[in-house]
Design a protein around this motif. Structure first.
Motif, short mmCIF file in Angstrom:
data_model
loop_
_atom_site.label_atom_id
_atom_site.label_comp_id
_atom_site.label_asym_id
_atom_site.label_seq_id
_atom_site.Cartn_x
_atom_site.Cartn_y
_atom_site.Cartn_z
N TYR A 178 74.18 47.87 14.20
CA TYR A 178 73.72 48.19 15.56
C TYR A 178 72.23 48.50 15.56
CZ TYR A 178 73.39 50.78 20.00
OH TYR A 178 73.02 51.24 21.23
N ASP A 226 81.50 48.82 22.74
CA ASP A 226 81.77 50.21 23.13
C ASP A 226 83.13 50.31 23.82
OD1 ASP A 226 81.37 49.25 25.72
OD2 ASP A 226 79.33 50.04 25.85
N ALA A 227 83.41 51.46 24.35
CA ALA A 227 84.74 51.69 24.92
C ALA A 227 84.99 50.86 26.17
CB ALA A 227 84.91 53.17 25.23
N ASP A 228 83.92 50.42 26.85
CA ASP A 228 84.08 49.75 28.14
C ASP A 228 83.96 48.23 28.07
OD1 ASP A 228 84.29 52.25 29.47
OD2 ASP A 228 82.10 52.45 29.44
N ARG A 252 86.50 49.74 18.47
CA ARG A 252 85.66 50.25 19.54
C ARG A 252 84.63 51.24 18.99
NH1 ARG A 252 86.12 47.43 24.44
NH2 ARG A 252 88.29 46.74 24.65
N ASN A 253 83.37 51.04 19.36
CA ASN A 253 82.24 51.87 18.91
C ASN A 253 81.98 51.79 17.41
OD1 ASN A 253 81.50 53.02 21.50
ND2 ASN A 253 83.43 54.15 21.37
N GLU A 254 82.72 50.94 16.73
CA GLU A 254 82.55 50.78 15.28
C GLU A 254 82.04 49.40 14.92
OE1 GLU A 254 82.90 53.22 13.18
OE2 GLU A 254 83.62 54.64 14.69
N LEU A 293 76.94 45.81 21.64
CA LEU A 293 77.73 46.85 21.00
C LEU A 293 79.14 46.83 21.58
CD1 LEU A 293 77.95 49.46 19.21
CD2 LEU A 293 77.27 50.74 21.27
N ASP A 318 73.37 49.96 9.24
CA ASP A 318 74.10 49.97 10.50
C ASP A 318 73.68 48.73 11.28
OD1 ASP A 318 75.03 50.36 13.12
OD2 ASP A 318 74.84 52.53 12.98
N ARG A 354 80.00 47.91 12.09
CA ARG A 354 78.62 48.38 12.08
C ARG A 354 78.16 48.70 10.66
NH1 ARG A 354 77.64 52.81 16.74
NH2 ARG A 354 75.78 53.07 15.43
#
Length: 357
Positions: free
Chosen positions: A81, A101-103, A147-149, A99, A79, A122
């Motif tokens: 991350y 992320d969604a934001d 996103r988040n991946e 990362l 991973d 990731r």
């Protein structure tokens, strides 16, 4: 001696098995999709030729064995991350990253990371796959399904790419191979050269960096650390907790290959400092049909994987070891005439690196 089972039965598993024969260690690569479970005994040892694997009856059986070496390390390093977090925690320099992320917004990336940033999945993604460039000049957008991946890191303007491979045993003893200069085309390792005298000044730094990782993880076996060189600085790009393509040259050019070192370490056998036999070159064979004439080239040591040939697929490699005369260059020139035209720039790069050695 106990058996060493290898999760995965690709070319790396086959090369581990081959290297184990003179040691009288029974190495058994395992097809993870096999309908037959491995006959594991309590004293056996399990290792892997890959960082990630799907859940199958075979992988479940292997992963539940108490002697699966480095079991909990594979997922952490696979991973990107958690791999990046580890590098930061240890103070090892890597490209500035975040990362996805969604934001996270594109404007944040360009202001905090840089106007040219590389997104990486990731998990998965290798040989240039699973990557997406964001460029401010092109008004690039983050793909919704990343996103988040994924992580995003600064695009590094590096001078060269290189790698170091080290091995550690169960008592913490470590040995390292020389820094290896690498050529990546379209994200795929295509050639490597080692050792080079001009890189010797960076050897101790590279060993210290990789050694810190090996000790922190209480790692047993071979690990590769790919780096960018920027001036006299090394920036960690990727880690691989296994034998690695960048050190295939050790089959011909070292007294103990990376494959033998890994088998020795996981089987609990003594390690030794590998002695390098000369200047070494490795050419990856990518999507290239087998040619029997390779074996007639003086000094060439081809290794064919026995896989089906398709575009871009790693189907073999050829090693050369410099014997102190002009035979290496002669052999490379002979090889150039027998490979597809796209290999001309590869051989030219290798010959240029060899000329300055």
């Amino acid at each position: 001696m106990s058996k060493v089972w290898v999760l995965g039965h690709g070319q790396l598993g086959a090369m581990l098995q081959h290297a184990a024969m003179p040691l009288d260690v029974d190495v058994v690569p395992v097809d993870i999709d096999s309908g037959e479970l491995p006959d594991l005994q309590s004293e056996d040892v399990v290792t892997a030729e890959r960082e990630l694997w799907p859940q199958t009856p075979v992988t479940d059986a292997l992963a539940n064995h108490p002697n699966f070496i480095n079991l909990h390390i594979f997922g952490r390093l696979a991973d990107r991350y958690t791999q990046k977090q580890l590098l930061d925690d240890l103070g090892l320099k890597t490209a500035p990253w975040k990362l996805v992320d969604a934001d996270l917004t594109e404007s944040q990336i360009f202001s905090e990371i840089g106007e040219r940033a590389l997104m990486k999945r990731r998990t998965g993604g290798y040989d240039g796959k699973g990557q997406f460039w964001l460029r401010q000049s092109e008004d690039s957008k983050i793909p919704a399904d990343w996103r988040n991946e994924a992580i995003v890191e600064q695009g590094i303007d590096f001078d060269e790419e290189m790698a170091i491979v080290g091995v550690r045993d169960r008592k913490g003893k470590k040995f390292f191979y020389p820094l290896t200069l690498t050529l990546q085309l379209n994200g795929v390792l295509t050639a490597s050269v080692a050792p080079l005298a001009r890189l010797q000044k960076l050897q101790a730094k590279a060993e210290s960096m990789l050694g810190k990782l090996l000790d922190e993880l209480d790692y047993v076996g071979v690990m590769a650390m790919e780096c960018f060189r920027v001036g006299d600085e090394l920036i960690v790009n990727e880690l691989a907790p296994r034998v690695h393509n960048t050190a295939h040259w050790t089959q011909a050019g070292a007294s103990v290959s990376q494959f033998e070192s890994h088998v020795r370490a996981v089987a609990g056998m003594p390690l030794a400092q590998p002695q390098v036999k000369g200047l070494n070159v490795m050419i990856n064979l990518l999507g290239t049909e087998r040619d029997e004439r390779w074996w007639a080239i003086s000094g060439a040591e081809p290794y064919w994987y026995g896989k089906g040939v398709r575009e871009g697929r790693k189907v073999g490699h050829i090693n050369f070891t410099h014997s102190g005369d002009d035979k290496l260059i002669q052999g490379l020139d002979e090889l150039k005439a027998l490979l597809p035209e796209r290999y001309e720039e590869v051989i030219d790069w290798v010959e240029s690196a060899v000329a300055e050695a």
